[in-house]
Scaffold this active site. Structure first.
Site, PDB file in Angstrom:
ATOM      1  N   ASP A 152       0.823  -1.201   0.000  1.00  0.00           N
ATOM      2  CA  ASP A 152       0.000   0.000   0.000  1.00  0.00           C
ATOM      3  C   ASP A 152       0.862   1.258   0.000  1.00  0.00           C
ATOM      4  O   ASP A 152       1.475   1.595   1.015  1.00  0.00           O
ATOM      5  CB  ASP A 152      -0.910  -0.025   1.235  1.00  0.00           C
ATOM      6  CG  ASP A 152      -1.801   1.188   1.344  1.00  0.00           C
ATOM      7  OD1 ASP A 152      -2.029   1.859   0.323  1.00  0.00           O
ATOM      8  OD2 ASP A 152      -2.277   1.463   2.467  1.00  0.00           O
ATOM      9  N   SER A 188      -0.102   4.298   2.713  1.00  0.00           N
ATOM     10  CA  SER A 188       0.110   4.248   4.163  1.00  0.00           C
ATOM     11  C   SER A 188       1.543   3.810   4.423  1.00  0.00           C
ATOM     12  O   SER A 188       2.264   3.440   3.483  1.00  0.00           O
ATOM     13  CB  SER A 188      -0.880   3.285   4.837  1.00  0.00           C
ATOM     14  OG  SER A 188      -0.633   1.936   4.449  1.00  0.00           O
ATOM     15  N   ASN A 193       2.608   2.028   7.741  1.00  0.00           N
ATOM     16  CA  ASN A 193       2.810   0.986   8.751  1.00  0.00           C
ATOM     17  C   ASN A 193       2.689  -0.404   8.151  1.00  0.00           C
ATOM     18  O   ASN A 193       2.005  -0.621   7.150  1.00  0.00           O
ATOM     19  CB  ASN A 193       1.822   1.138   9.898  1.00  0.00           C
ATOM     20  CG  ASN A 193       2.154   2.296  10.809  1.00  0.00           C
ATOM     21  OD1 ASN A 193       1.491   3.325  10.783  1.00  0.00           O
ATOM     22  ND2 ASN A 193       3.198   2.144  11.620  1.00  0.00           N
ATOM     23  N   TRP A 251       1.627  -4.300   9.381  1.00  0.00           N
ATOM     24  CA  TRP A 251       1.003  -5.069  10.457  1.00  0.00           C
ATOM     25  C   TRP A 251       0.358  -6.338   9.907  1.00  0.00           C
ATOM     26  O   TRP A 251       0.009  -6.410   8.724  1.00  0.00           O
ATOM     27  CB  TRP A 251      -0.032  -4.238  11.214  1.00  0.00           C
ATOM     28  CG  TRP A 251      -1.198  -3.764  10.374  1.00  0.00           C
ATOM     29  CD1 TRP A 251      -1.301  -2.579   9.708  1.00  0.00           C
ATOM     30  CD2 TRP A 251      -2.409  -4.483  10.107  1.00  0.00           C
ATOM     31  NE1 TRP A 251      -2.503  -2.511   9.039  1.00  0.00           N
ATOM     32  CE2 TRP A 251      -3.205  -3.648   9.261  1.00  0.00           C
ATOM     33  CE3 TRP A 251      -2.912  -5.721  10.494  1.00  0.00           C
ATOM     34  CZ2 TRP A 251      -4.473  -4.052   8.800  1.00  0.00           C
ATOM     35  CZ3 TRP A 251      -4.171  -6.117  10.036  1.00  0.00           C
ATOM     36  CH2 TRP A 251      -4.938  -5.291   9.208  1.00  0.00           C
ATOM     37  N   TYR A 267      -7.750   3.364   8.277  1.00  0.00           N
ATOM     38  CA  TYR A 267      -7.826   3.428   6.826  1.00  0.00           C
ATOM     39  C   TYR A 267      -9.238   3.875   6.450  1.00  0.00           C
ATOM     40  O   TYR A 267     -10.120   3.938   7.293  1.00  0.00           O
ATOM     41  CB  TYR A 267      -7.505   2.056   6.207  1.00  0.00           C
ATOM     42  CG  TYR A 267      -6.166   1.512   6.654  1.00  0.00           C
ATOM     43  CD1 TYR A 267      -5.012   1.754   5.921  1.00  0.00           C
ATOM     44  CD2 TYR A 267      -6.049   0.769   7.836  1.00  0.00           C
ATOM     45  CE1 TYR A 267      -3.774   1.279   6.338  1.00  0.00           C
ATOM     46  CE2 TYR A 267      -4.824   0.285   8.263  1.00  0.00           C
ATOM     47  CZ  TYR A 267      -3.692   0.545   7.512  1.00  0.00           C
ATOM     48  OH  TYR A 267      -2.476   0.073   7.940  1.00  0.00           O
ATOM     49  N   ASP A 315      -1.782   5.853  -5.304  1.00  0.00           N
ATOM     50  CA  ASP A 315      -2.080   4.948  -4.188  1.00  0.00           C
ATOM     51  C   ASP A 315      -2.466   3.558  -4.679  1.00  0.00           C
ATOM     52  O   ASP A 315      -3.568   3.351  -5.195  1.00  0.00           O
ATOM     53  CB  ASP A 315      -3.208   5.551  -3.353  1.00  0.00           C
ATOM     54  CG  ASP A 315      -3.553   4.726  -2.132  1.00  0.00           C
ATOM     55  OD1 ASP A 315      -2.807   3.782  -1.812  1.00  0.00           O
ATOM     56  OD2 ASP A 315      -4.577   5.030  -1.489  1.00  0.00           O
ATOM     57  N   THR A 352      -5.833   1.929  -3.069  1.00  0.00           N
ATOM     58  CA  THR A 352      -7.190   2.354  -3.412  1.00  0.00           C
ATOM     59  C   THR A 352      -7.541   1.784  -4.776  1.00  0.00           C
ATOM     60  O   THR A 352      -6.859   2.056  -5.765  1.00  0.00           O
ATOM     61  CB  THR A 352      -7.293   3.894  -3.450  1.00  0.00           C
ATOM     62  OG1 THR A 352      -7.032   4.397  -2.140  1.00  0.00           O
ATOM     63  CG2 THR A 352      -8.689   4.331  -3.867  1.00  0.00           C
TER      64      THR A 352
END
Length: 378
Positions: A92, A95, A97, A99, A135, A274, A277
């Site tokens: 992505d 963003s 991070n 996880w 998000y 992005d 998206t």
């Protein structure tokens, strides 16, 4: 060493000359070899003198294959821990991070996804620090931890990531287990170091950039390439667009036109590139103008549709960026099976050039120069 030299000097200059026998010390390599520990030492500390002078010799370009899930998400497989535990993640660029779900997550969304087990990894280190990430479609909470991450051929040591304890129900429907953010560190929760930044700082990449090719539905070959880009994926010239902000991959759009008429961004506007998206999103006024231009209407399911018989004659949506025109044809922004649009308005105040746009353009994300490179798909 300095005190030893001083002492020896004093001894030499002393009236009472004393010979001090020096004990010959066996080299470290020989001692380790005799103790059977040389291999373990070399593997642990990577004792290679060439890395001091030629670090680029050990850098590389790594391809991470991605699967296209119905033109909605593009995901690839990574591994965390020792021994490795595999996860399907969304790469992505919107963003920062990284996880994955954990065995401690009891949320409905975690029930059908792979979950990380910290106790099964000998290299896992928890920080105990809580984290959360939001998000447009949901959020997660958990704690930060460190472990070894394998992405393609790259092994990233001490990568900080989120061990999810809760997830929004929306993620239950997603084909990915977690999210691997590729935007700038300024977007990361608690400024946790993003994966790409660690790839570069650990000397794993030949260039401080990555590139993305997104295939059409039904086609294979989607890939994110770390450390380089592949000219076989695009035709013509790669155009380099300076970033207007180093947080998202944010650029300036000069105008959005259809049939030569400005429908949005008159005088310029902001957009982010992005991969996370799936749609083409814009300001409410801009999207409304586009929908009006193509005769779109809301169907009984609440979707925005067009007349199926008119799809072949609908105009391109043309984005002018840094003096270059980037047309998005109706075949890209209209669902050909259901005659519905892939357009959406957003209150964010900027445009989101998501997968609908990116499937037409090979994209390079250049951290060294803070550019986005765009070229038509070959």
């Amino acid at each position: 060493m300095k005190w030893l030299l001083l002492l020896l000097g004093l001894v030499v200059l002393s009236e009472c000359m004393v010979k001090v026998p020096l004990r010959k010390v066996k080299p470290l390599r020989d001692r380790l070899r005799e103790d059977g520990k040389l291999k373990e030492f070399l593997e642990k500390y990577n004792v290679d003198p060439a890395t001091k002078y030629y670090p680029s010799m050990y850098a590389q370009v790594s391809n991470e294959p991605m699967t296209n899930y119905m033109d909605m998400q593009y995901c690839g497989t990574v591994s965390i821990g020792t021994p490795p535990q595999q996860f399907n993640v969304q790469f992505d660029t919107g963003s920062s991070n990284f996880w994955v779900p954990s065995v401690y997550c009891n949320s409905y969304a975690c029930s059908n996804h792979n979950k990380f087990n910290p106790s099964s990894s000998s290299t896992f280190q928890s920080t105990g620090q809580s984290m959360s990430a939001g998000y447009g479609t949901g959020s997660m909470t958990g704690v930060f931890a460190y472990d070894t991450l394998q992405v393609g051929s790259l092994s990233i040591s001490n990568q900080i990531f989120g061990v999810a304890y809760t997830e929004a129900n929306f993620f239950y429907q997603m084909p990915f287990d977690g999210i691997l953010g590729l935007a700038y560190p300024s977007l990361a929760a608690d400024r946790a170091t993003p994966v790409f930044d660690n790839m570069w700082s650990q000397g794993l990449l030949s260039q401080d950039l990555f590139s993305v090719y997104l295939s059409e539905q039904g086609d294979s070959g989607s890939v994110v390439t770390f450390g380089g880009y592949d000219t076989s994926y695009f035709s013509g010239t790669m155009n380099w667009i300076p970033l207007s902000s180093e947080s998202y991959w944010q650029i300036t759009v000069e105008s959005v036109t259809m049939n030569g008429n400005v429908v949005a961004c008159n005088g310029g506007c902001q957009a982010i590139v992005d991969t996370g998206t799936s749609l083409l999103a814009g300001t409410s006024s801009g999207i409304a103008n586009i929908q009006s231009a193509i005769g779109a209407y809301q169907n009984s399911n609440g979707e925005v549709s067009v007349n199926c018989n008119s799809m072949g004659s609908l105009p391109d949506i043309v984005f002018t960026i840094n003096g270059v025109q980037y047309p998005v044809p109706a075949s890209a922004y209209i669902n050909q099976n259901y005659c519905t649009t892939y357009l959406q308005s957003t209150p964010a105040g900027f445009w989101i050039l998501g997968d609908v746009f990116m499937r037409g353009y090979y994209t390079v994300f250049d951290r060294a120069g803070n550019y986005v490179g765009l070229a038509p798909i070959a």
